[in-house]
Motif scaffolding. Sequence first.
Motif, PDB file in Angstrom:
ATOM      1  N   MET A  12       0.831  -1.212   0.000  1.00 31.76           N
ATOM      2  CA  MET A  12       0.000   0.000   0.000  1.00 31.76           C
ATOM      3  C   MET A  12       0.866   1.263   0.000  1.00 31.76           C
ATOM      4  O   MET A  12       0.532   2.251  -0.652  1.00 31.76           O
ATOM      5  N   ASP A  82     -10.009  -0.158  -2.907  1.00 29.35           N
ATOM      6  CA  ASP A  82      -8.545  -0.233  -2.963  1.00 29.35           C
ATOM      7  C   ASP A  82      -7.965   0.020  -1.577  1.00 29.35           C
ATOM      8  O   ASP A  82      -8.572   0.706  -0.753  1.00 29.35           O
ATOM      9  N   GLY A  83      -6.798  -0.547  -1.330  1.00 30.06           N
ATOM     10  CA  GLY A  83      -6.155  -0.392  -0.028  1.00 30.06           C
ATOM     11  C   GLY A  83      -5.196   0.787   0.026  1.00 30.06           C
ATOM     12  O   GLY A  83      -4.670   1.096   1.090  1.00 30.06           O
ATOM     13  N   SER A  84      -4.952   1.433  -1.122  1.00 35.25           N
ATOM     14  CA  SER A  84      -4.033   2.577  -1.141  1.00 35.25           C
ATOM     15  C   SER A  84      -4.841   3.866  -1.219  1.00 35.25           C
ATOM     16  O   SER A  84      -5.530   4.117  -2.214  1.00 35.25           O
ATOM     17  N   ASP A 110      -8.163  -3.025   2.779  1.00 34.06           N
ATOM     18  CA  ASP A 110      -7.321  -4.122   2.302  1.00 34.06           C
ATOM     19  C   ASP A 110      -8.194  -5.377   2.284  1.00 34.06           C
ATOM     20  O   ASP A 110      -8.576  -5.880   3.341  1.00 34.06           O
ATOM     21  N   ARG A 113      -7.229  -8.524   4.375  1.00 28.72           N
ATOM     22  CA  ARG A 113      -7.231  -8.446   5.843  1.00 28.72           C
ATOM     23  C   ARG A 113      -8.561  -7.985   6.389  1.00 28.72           C
ATOM     24  O   ARG A 113      -8.809  -8.064   7.582  1.00 28.72           O
TER      25      ARG A 113
END
Length: 245
Positions: A12, A82-84, A110, A113
């Motif tokens: 990320m 999205d995780g970013s 994320d 997770r």
Amino acid sequence: MSATHTITIPTMAFYDAWAATYDTDGNVLQRLDSAAFGDITPLLFNVLQKPIRLLDLGCGTGRNTSKLRGMLPPGSTLYAVDGSEGMLAQARASMPAEPSQVEVKWGSLDFTRQQADLDAFIGSAPVDVVISTLVLEHVMLDQFFAVIAKTLKVGGWAWVTGMHPDMGQSRAGFRRDDGVKVHGISYIHGLEETIVAAKKAGLKLAGTVEERGVDDEFAVKELGERAKKWVGKRLLVGILFGRVL
Ligand SMILES: C[S@@+](CC[C@H](N)C(=O)[O-])C[C@H]1O[C@@H](n2cnc3c(N)ncnc32)[C@H](O)[C@@H]1O
């Protein structure tokens, strides 16, 4: 630091750092991916009569999200995850401002997770379609397909693309202004093991496996300078899956 210095950082953080130039640094894989997306998605969406719910898993800068918004039937919902934060910020900013009858919902999480957060984000009903382009290399296969299988309705389908195993040890990366090459965490997935992992999760092949690369010098003209070193190699694999279990 020398120009050949390479660092690997968490995925990320890597995408946060790449976000500003991700769409414009002449990435060959993205160009091949866009071409495959342009060929496959009209065939799948043009026949839709009713609104659908679609998950863009690992939407990044929204390269596909904005195209999808223009293709889905009115009343559809597009969940872009999205995780970013950096990539999502680009995606939000690049979404055309004109009103649309397709609702886009942005999810910052994320998915490996935070399955419970993903479930809460899309609501109690599974989605009709999952699109996940160029995300696969960052995720272990079992984890990736378990998330898709949990999120996608039985009878729904998923378009998944990733790096072709012919790319060998190559992985997503960008060069910082100081010359350092930066990577996130990546895994190399074989074609056969990808299909087996998907099957294990209850997905089956729903068409041919698309393999795309840089065929010859003419292709370099279309794909840009960075394609030169890849002439004769396949770079992208795209697979359409249907959920059966
Ligand atoms: C190469 S980019 C692809 C973005 C976009 N789908 C495209 O085709 O341009 C990979 C994206 O996957 C996201 N990603 C990777 N692993 C993820 C995870 N476990 N959860 C959420 N996003 C993830 C990254 O943040 C990044 O934006």
